[in-house]
Motif scaffolding. Structure first.
Motif, PDB file in Angstrom:
ATOM      1  N   UNK A  94      -6.156  -0.640  -0.361  1.00  0.00           N
ATOM      2  CA  UNK A  94      -6.744   0.651  -0.020  1.00  0.00           C
ATOM      3  C   UNK A  94      -6.695   1.695  -1.112  1.00  0.00           C
ATOM      4  N   UNK A  95      -6.183   2.878  -0.733  1.00  0.00           N
ATOM      5  CA  UNK A  95      -6.154   4.008  -1.671  1.00  0.00           C
ATOM      6  C   UNK A  95      -5.275   3.705  -2.877  1.00  0.00           C
ATOM      7  N   UNK A  96      -4.184   2.991  -2.669  1.00  0.00           N
ATOM      8  CA  UNK A  96      -3.322   2.640  -3.804  1.00  0.00           C
ATOM      9  C   UNK A  96      -4.089   1.770  -4.796  1.00  0.00           C
TER      10      UNK A  96
ATOM     11  N   UNK B  50     -18.682  -4.926  -0.738  1.00  0.00           N
ATOM     12  CA  UNK B  50     -18.581  -3.524  -1.131  1.00  0.00           C
ATOM     13  C   UNK B  50     -19.625  -3.183  -2.184  1.00  0.00           C
ATOM     14  N   UNK B  51     -20.090  -1.933  -2.160  1.00  0.00           N
ATOM     15  CA  UNK B  51     -21.029  -1.432  -3.159  1.00  0.00           C
ATOM     16  C   UNK B  51     -20.268  -0.843  -4.343  1.00  0.00           C
ATOM     17  N   UNK B  52     -20.913  -0.900  -5.516  1.00  0.00           N
ATOM     18  CA  UNK B  52     -20.315  -0.427  -6.767  1.00  0.00           C
ATOM     19  C   UNK B  52     -21.104   0.722  -7.381  1.00  0.00           C
ATOM     20  N   UNK B  53     -20.369   1.577  -8.095  1.00  0.00           N
ATOM     21  CA  UNK B  53     -21.008   2.559  -8.973  1.00  0.00           C
ATOM     22  C   UNK B  53     -21.193   1.921 -10.350  1.00  0.00           C
ATOM     23  N   UNK B  54     -21.979   2.570 -11.191  1.00  0.00           N
ATOM     24  CA  UNK B  54     -22.279   2.010 -12.512  1.00  0.00           C
ATOM     25  C   UNK B  54     -21.093   2.030 -13.471  1.00  0.00           C
ATOM     26  N   UNK B  55     -20.025   2.737 -13.116  1.00  0.00           N
ATOM     27  CA  UNK B  55     -18.822   2.714 -13.952  1.00  0.00           C
ATOM     28  C   UNK B  55     -17.857   1.610 -13.529  1.00  0.00           C
ATOM     29  N   UNK B  56     -18.278   0.786 -12.561  1.00  0.00           N
ATOM     30  CA  UNK B  56     -17.450  -0.316 -12.113  1.00  0.00           C
ATOM     31  C   UNK B  56     -16.534   0.019 -10.951  1.00  0.00           C
ATOM     32  N   UNK B  57     -16.521   1.274 -10.529  1.00  0.00           N
ATOM     33  CA  UNK B  57     -15.679   1.674  -9.402  1.00  0.00           C
ATOM     34  C   UNK B  57     -16.385   1.362  -8.087  1.00  0.00           C
ATOM     35  N   UNK B  58     -15.589   1.253  -7.029  1.00  0.00           N
ATOM     36  CA  UNK B  58     -16.143   1.008  -5.706  1.00  0.00           C
ATOM     37  C   UNK B  58     -16.652   2.309  -5.098  1.00  0.00           C
ATOM     38  N   UNK B  59     -17.746   2.224  -4.368  1.00  0.00           N
ATOM     39  CA  UNK B  59     -18.251   3.389  -3.650  1.00  0.00           C
ATOM     40  C   UNK B  59     -17.254   3.736  -2.543  1.00  0.00           C
ATOM     41  N   UNK B  60     -16.896   4.997  -2.438  1.00  0.00           N
ATOM     42  CA  UNK B  60     -15.928   5.442  -1.446  1.00  0.00           C
ATOM     43  C   UNK B  60     -16.384   5.085  -0.033  1.00  0.00           C
TER      44      UNK B  60
ATOM     45  N   UNK C 249      -3.626   3.145   5.215  1.00  0.00           N
ATOM     46  CA  UNK C 249      -3.461   3.116   3.763  1.00  0.00           C
ATOM     47  C   UNK C 249      -4.704   3.478   2.981  1.00  0.00           C
ATOM     48  N   UNK C 250      -5.662   4.114   3.629  1.00  0.00           N
ATOM     49  CA  UNK C 250      -6.929   4.410   2.948  1.00  0.00           C
ATOM     50  C   UNK C 250      -7.102   5.880   2.583  1.00  0.00           C
ATOM     51  N   UNK C 251      -6.040   6.663   2.706  1.00  0.00           N
ATOM     52  CA  UNK C 251      -6.075   8.068   2.314  1.00  0.00           C
ATOM     53  C   UNK C 251      -5.353   8.240   0.989  1.00  0.00           C
ATOM     54  N   UNK C 252      -6.003   8.869   0.025  1.00  0.00           N
ATOM     55  CA  UNK C 252      -5.376   9.065  -1.284  1.00  0.00           C
ATOM     56  C   UNK C 252      -4.111   9.908  -1.143  1.00  0.00           C
ATOM     57  N   UNK C 253      -3.090   9.523  -1.888  1.00  0.00           N
ATOM     58  CA  UNK C 253      -1.822  10.234  -1.877  1.00  0.00           C
ATOM     59  C   UNK C 253      -1.357  10.437  -3.311  1.00  0.00           C
TER      60      UNK C 253
ATOM     61  N   UNK D  87       0.843  -1.197   0.000  1.00  0.00           N
ATOM     62  CA  UNK D  87       0.000   0.000   0.000  1.00  0.00           C
ATOM     63  C   UNK D  87       0.874   1.242   0.000  1.00  0.00           C
ATOM     64  N   UNK D  88       0.235   2.405  -0.028  1.00  0.00           N
ATOM     65  CA  UNK D  88       0.973   3.613   0.299  1.00  0.00           C
ATOM     66  C   UNK D  88       1.505   3.439   1.721  1.00  0.00           C
ATOM     67  N   UNK D  89       2.680   3.970   1.992  1.00  0.00           N
ATOM     68  CA  UNK D  89       3.229   3.874   3.340  1.00  0.00           C
ATOM     69  C   UNK D  89       2.506   4.909   4.198  1.00  0.00           C
TER      70      UNK D  89
END
Length: 258
Positions: A115-117, A171-181, A75-79, A67-69
């Motif tokens: 996570x975010x990575x 986990x829940x999904x959006x219609x573009x295939x991404x995971x809901x934050x 590791x769940x914060x975008x960097x 993950x991000x260090x």
């Protein structure tokens, strides 16, 4: 879709382990692959060694979970870091676990970002290519595990790496295939029955219904059960049981199963 045959449905079940979950050992008995935290967001030499030994005892495929260090935020914060730094840190984490595997007399099979990575690499081509390069540097034979249909999967295929396209039971999904934050309500499915229904739909129909109500077809090689989920062990046991009842074989990604 390496795990699918015309006469039989097979699916890999994977769990993220070595993150401090109390039920790690019991969950290992239900899955076929494990993604072991290797220091970036959780884990240390001792926890990695314990997880590797437990996975070996259960005959479970061992994967790195870099993950991000960023242990403070799990590791769940975008960097947004220099690509060389990402490359170095991801490679260092994979190699740390790989060294333990060698000392224990086993092999590292795959790598799956955390996570975010994981989520950023799913949509950012440059980051995806950097993560794939780091995995390949650790071993060109390693399988890249990533979100089904994501940029990480595309980058791995372009690099000639084998892949396992992943979906999430909880986990829940959006219609573009991404995971809901995870910052949004309803991002995770905490009710075991609902997670079970989604997982079975994924395994049998290769599809999921988004929070917007759209049914999406996906290529799913592996299903993830989060080891730190509220009802992770209960879900793992129930899912394994239902898969067996319906004649679906749980099998390591890429393996030939009987």
């Amino acid at each position: 879709m390496e795990n699918k045959t015309l006469n039989n449905i097979t699916i890999d079940l994977n769990a993220d382990l070595g993150e401090g979950g109390a039920d790690d050992a019991a969950i290992l008995a239900c899955v076929s692959s494990a993604n072991i935290a290797c220091g970036g967001h959780a884990g240390d030499t001792q926890s990695m060694r314990i997880a590797v030994r437990a996975a070996m005892a259960c005959g479970v495929a061992i994967g790195a979970h870099p993950s991000f260090v960023d242990r403070e935020n799990f590791g769940r914060t975008e960097m947004h870091l220099p690509m060389q730094q990402v490359y170095d840190e991801v490679l260092e984490q994979i190699c740390a676990l790989q060294d333990i595997c060698k000392m224990e007399g086993t092999q590292l099979v795959h790598a799956k970002p955390h996570g975010a990575l994981y989520n950023q690499a799913a949509r950012d081509v440059r980051l995806a290519e950097t993560v794939v390069k780091a995995i390949a540097a650790a071993g060109s034979q390693l399988r890249v595990v990533g979100l089904a249909g994501s940029e990480l999967i595309h980058a791995a295929r372009r690099a000639g790496m084998t892949v396992a396209e992943e979906a999430f039971a909880d986990r829940r999904y959006h219609s573009d295939g991404s995971l809901v934050s995870r910052k949004l309500p309803g991002a995770t499915i905490d009710e075991v029955e609902l997670a079970l229904q989604q997982a079975m739909r994924m395994a049998e129909q290769q599809s999921v219904v988004s929070i917007e109500g759209k049914e999406m077809q996906m290529n799913i090689d592996t299903l993830c059960l989060h080891g730190d989920g509220a009802h992770a062990l209960q879900l793992a046991r129930r899912l394994r049981e239902q898969l067996q009842q319906r004649g679906i074989t749980v099998c390591k990604a890429g393996a030939i199963c009987q």
